[in-house]
Scaffold this active site. Sequence first.
Site, PDB file in Angstrom:
ATOM      1  N   HIS A   1       0.170 -12.111   6.525  1.00 13.16           N
ATOM      2  CA  HIS A   1      -1.131 -12.446   7.095  1.00 13.16           C
ATOM      3  C   HIS A   1      -1.956 -13.267   6.109  1.00 13.16           C
ATOM      4  O   HIS A   1      -1.602 -13.421   4.938  1.00 13.16           O
ATOM      5  CB  HIS A   1      -1.870 -11.170   7.489  1.00 13.16           C
TER       6      HIS A   1
ATOM      7  N   GLU B   1      -4.781 -12.776   4.554  1.00 14.25           N
ATOM      8  CA  GLU B   1      -5.281 -12.095   3.358  1.00 14.25           C
ATOM      9  C   GLU B   1      -4.195 -12.007   2.286  1.00 14.25           C
ATOM     10  O   GLU B   1      -4.480 -12.146   1.088  1.00 14.25           O
ATOM     11  CB  GLU B   1      -5.763 -10.678   3.720  1.00 14.25           C
TER      12      GLU B   1
ATOM     13  N   ARG C   1       0.282 -29.259  24.599  1.00  9.83           N
ATOM     14  CA  ARG C   1       1.489 -28.499  24.927  1.00  9.83           C
ATOM     15  C   ARG C   1       1.898 -27.615  23.750  1.00  9.83           C
ATOM     16  O   ARG C   1       2.254 -26.444  23.926  1.00  9.83           O
ATOM     17  CB  ARG C   1       2.641 -29.448  25.282  1.00  9.83           C
TER      18      ARG C   1
ATOM     19  N   LEU D   1       8.923 -31.418  30.416  1.00 13.08           N
ATOM     20  CA  LEU D   1       7.798 -30.528  30.107  1.00 13.08           C
ATOM     21  C   LEU D   1       8.019 -29.742  28.819  1.00 13.08           C
ATOM     22  O   LEU D   1       7.782 -28.538  28.752  1.00 13.08           O
ATOM     23  CB  LEU D   1       7.515 -29.576  31.272  1.00 13.08           C
TER      24      LEU D   1
END
Length: 388
Positions: free
Chosen positions: A63, A65, A207, A227
């Site tokens: 993360h 931190e 996208r 797509l």
Amino acid sequence: MYSLPANDSTLFSAFDHAMMSQALRLAKLGQYTVAPNPLVGCVITLDGQIIGQGQHQQAGSAHAEVHALAKVDELVQKGELQRAQLAYACAYVTLEPCSHTGRTGPCADALIKAGIGQVIIAMQDPFEQVAGRGIAKLEAAGVKVKVGLLEAEARVINRHFLSIVERQRPFVTAKLATSLDGKIALANGVSQWITLAPARQDVQRHRAQHACILTGSQTVIHDDPQLNVRLADAPPDLIQTLALNPVAQFSQPLRAIIDSHNVLDEKYQIIGKATPSSPTHVFNATNTQLSANGKCDLHDVMTQLAQRQISSVWVEAGAGLVGALLTAQLVDELIIYQAPMLLGDAAKDAIHLPTLTAMTQRIELDITDTRMIGRDIKHTCNVIYPKG
């Protein structure tokens, strides 16, 4: 918990605002790779100087931190900083530090172990396994905590994550590419190209920011689209952002198709060329609840996507599906690219909506941004539905 009004400038200094703004900028670097996790940035300061900073780069990895504390540890190891000095350090975090063990350890514990004396947090994490527990853990350890600095900005960047946590459905953005008279194709179906290359390049960015790209069977039949995110056609800033997340790996969004009447098969490339790394899911009468009109229930579609941890949906579809999503009040944001051309009355409309009988039934758009993309105009709009 010490919760502060986000707009009370007397409680936070100009330096605090500058550092949280930097943390928010760092958080946004993860916009292509962290889903379904939230975007989080962290800046650690001491005596008015940044001594560590970082961002969450990919779900399952360290993360924000932890990345910031690693930079602080480097300074300690080099002898440029004494561990005891961290009692006077402040960590600016865009989202409440986690207090539970998931795929990584609790960030609140890491901040406490490092000896950080103060933590300023943009917003509390509404995720049920955190929800104030990280703040409580910090305060119980004697860390001074303030909450609410630039909270509105923090909510905006994490609107995808917050939609899943608070509403149990993905955040939905629908894209339109129209002429100035609101048309998306000629009467014979020809639509390539209304917008020019810069606008289409900008679409690659959007996208990439979403966990799912949704379309309808008619679009597949008429256009046979891929797509997917074509990084070779993506804007340079997307590639540069990915390079700033060295531990992250970009994944293609899930491609989802509404095929209520089971008319599609593998001859269409979005289905026939699907792979585990570029997957496609088809919603049809065999796996989706049907509405009274015999079509796939769009609320059930969103529920199923949420169950797959899809936090955001980018819609590229025809007037029927976009109109149905709006009628079901499922579109949160519209992004409209307008080309400087007129296609005339016989051309195809961008959206099909039911006939309104009173102005109170109208759908309003709050235009939050308008800019030129090459020669085309791009409007970003929040969708405001009628009440009642």
